[in-house]
Scaffold this active site. Structure first.
Site, short mmCIF file in Angstrom:
data_model
loop_
_atom_site.label_atom_id
_atom_site.label_comp_id
_atom_site.label_asym_id
_atom_site.label_seq_id
_atom_site.Cartn_x
_atom_site.Cartn_y
_atom_site.Cartn_z
N ASN A 1 -150.64 -0.31 -5.73
CA ASN A 1 -151.13 -1.13 -6.84
C ASN A 1 -152.62 -0.85 -7.01
O ASN A 1 -153.21 -0.05 -6.26
CB ASN A 1 -150.84 -2.61 -6.62
CG ASN A 1 -151.50 -3.18 -5.38
OD1 ASN A 1 -152.60 -2.77 -4.99
ND2 ASN A 1 -150.85 -4.14 -4.73
N GLU B 1 -154.87 -1.55 -3.93
CA GLU B 1 -154.61 -0.59 -2.85
C GLU B 1 -155.20 0.78 -3.17
O GLU B 1 -155.75 1.45 -2.29
CB GLU B 1 -153.11 -0.48 -2.61
CG GLU B 1 -152.51 -1.74 -2.00
CD GLU B 1 -150.98 -1.78 -2.07
OE1 GLU B 1 -150.37 -2.54 -1.29
OE2 GLU B 1 -150.40 -1.05 -2.91
N ASP C 1 -141.80 -4.97 -5.63
CA ASP C 1 -140.50 -4.51 -5.15
C ASP C 1 -139.55 -4.24 -6.31
O ASP C 1 -138.78 -3.28 -6.28
CB ASP C 1 -139.88 -5.55 -4.21
CG ASP C 1 -140.64 -5.68 -2.90
OD1 ASP C 1 -141.12 -4.65 -2.40
OD2 ASP C 1 -140.74 -6.80 -2.38
#
Length: 488
Positions: free
Chosen positions: A205, A208, A276
């Site tokens: 993301n 990150e 997810d």
């Protein structure tokens, strides 16, 4: 993404088999109300009303893959503690079995307990194993990965930083998948992404990606620059992609081209687990052979549905299709294989929906067919139509039939509003298919005798219902064909 393209991808991903390697978490929730402060300390008292539990980490990814229509083998680790026992049972429910989960007596199951009052999380208790898995556990996991890859379409690595994704294991797993010709998608965690090098795609993301590269991800241009910097240190990785929340997603593809996908404005209820859902959509689309650009758009579409739900929610094909942009609708996604149909029928039943089943050749679709189908849809919540395959029709109706091939007939049925799913069967009767989908009610035309119908014994055995639908006089495909032959 246009509805027609989303429908094609949804049809293509049904029954795609994914191997998920990652950290399994046991997530539990305590819900209640807070109306007073404790006398012992200046903290609110939560009056408990109910509890629930679900799979977290790689388990939540497995749930999302399954809900979108994929088949999943989860490779992970759980302790022999009560949380581990409960997590394994949830894995069985989500994936069909838990054969890929290794039990470790000296390592607790990672878990989270969230305390919620009035839809607001008050605090979270986190239990971390505190160490990586040992060498023997790594070896066992690798053997299970190798076995599972033989019958799978993609390897997905879900790193939640709980010690399962060790550098040695992840590199060996990627090598096994690439040697077997299977794509690899990665949801990374921590620093030093070199341990994931060799993957088909790595999907951090924005936060990150900023942490890994030291570069800002605030716009299309800075996102592209950060992805290029990340890719430069991963020579064996095919593509990298970043999820950017409401700003959408950015992809650096296998040709070095940058693609931006802008998310549609939507009401955000809860972003928990949306990553997810995005990874599940991305990975299944890749497994089905969709171009990465389309896989990214599909991932964003699925994640957009998830953020509109509370908690770590899963999404269904119907919800994804409803969220797609209007366009020429392709009904192909409603045509399912028998294993997928059996699985979906079970899910419908478990969710309290009344499942109906009817069948036929439906060679030349006419008002008589529509009348029976309307009646069938009126006595159930979800209607499954079993369709005789071409070879079956030929045996039943003669060498000159069917007029239309099975996919043409299936597509016509799938385009009807009253039909929820179509499944093709090769046998002369649908008896075996009826046992597989186990409907609550079976519907046929009133020209049949209920007790003599194929599958009637099974329906009585499970306490099901048989309904005979009224017929429109004189309407049948055989009569239409005979009339056409007389007039030519």
């Amino acid at each position: 993404m246009l509805r027609e393209r989303a429908a094609h991808i949804l049809a293509a991903i049904q029954n795609r088999r994914a191997v998920v390697l990652g950290d399994l978490l046991y997530d539990s929730f305590v819900y209640g109300d807070t109306h007073r402060i404790s006398r012992e300390a200046p903290v609110p008292i939560l009056s408990e009303k109910r509890r629930s539990a679900m799979l977290g980490g790689a388990g939540n990814l497995a749930r999302n893959l399954s809900s979108l229509g994929g088949e999943v083998r989860l490779i992970s680790v759980a302790g022999t503690d009560p949380d581990g026992e409960a997590a394994v049972e949830l894995v069985k429910a989500a994936c069909g079995d838990a054969e890929g989960v290794v039990r470790t007596p000296n390592r607790p199951t990672p878990s989270k307990i969230r305390y919620v009052s009035n839809n607001q999380q008050m605090f979270c208790v986190d239990r971390d194993p505190g160490a990586d898995i040992d060498v023997d556990t790594e070896s066992t996991l690798l053997k299970r990965i190798k076995s599972a890859l033989e019958e799978s379409d993609i390897l997905i690595i879900s790193d939640y930083g709980r010690g399962v994704i060790t550098p040695g294991l992840v590199q060996d797993a990627i090598r096994l998948a690439r040697d077997a010709g299977k794509p690899v998608s990665v949801d990374p965690r921590g620093s030093d992404y070199s341990r994931y090098d060799g993957a088909s795609i790595i999907k951090p993301n924005a936060g990150e990606l900023e942490a890994e590269t030291g570069l800002p991800v605030r716009s299309d241009e800075t996102a592209a620059d950060a992805l290029k910097a990340l890719k430069s240190g991963l020579p064996r990785t095919t593509a990298v992609m970043v999820t950017r929340g409401g700003a959408g997603m950015t992809l650096l593809d296998e040709a070095g081209e940058v693609h931006h996908h802008r998310s549609r404005p939507r009401e955000v209820y809860d972003v928990s687990g949306a990553g997810d859902t995005a990874l599940a959509g991305l990975s299944l689309a890749m497994a089905a052979g969709a171009p990465l650009k389309d896989a990214m758009a599909f991932a964003d579409l699925a994640a957009g549905v998830a953020v509109g739900k509370p908690g770590t929610a899963t999404v269904s094909p119907e919800e994804v299709l409803d969220a797609a942009e209007a366009g020429q609708e392709a009904p192909d996604w409603r045509i399912m294989s028998r294993p997928a149909m059996a699985k979906l029928s079970k899910d419908w039943r478990q969710n309290g929906l009344k499942v109906g089943f009817t069948n036929g050749c439906f060679d030349l679709l006419h008002p008589g067919h529509l009348s029976v189908l309307r009646h069938a849809a009126s006595v159930c919540d979800r209607l499954i139509v079993g369709l005789n395959a071409d070879a079956s029709v030929k045996r039943l109706k003669g060498e000159n039939r069917p007029i239309n091939d099975e996919m043409t007939r299936a597509t016509m049925l799938a385009s009807l509003e009253m039909v929820d799913r179509v499944v093709i069967f090769e046998e002369d009767t649908p008896a075996a298919l009826i046992e597989e989908v186990a409907p609550h009610v079976m519907i046929k035309g009133a020209d049949y005798v209920a007790d003599e119908l194929p599958g009637a014994d099974f329906m009585r055995k499970i306490g099901g219902e048989i309904v005979l639908a009224p017929l429109m006089d004189g309407l049948s495909t055989t009569n239409i064909v005979n009339k056409l032959r007389r007039e030519t």
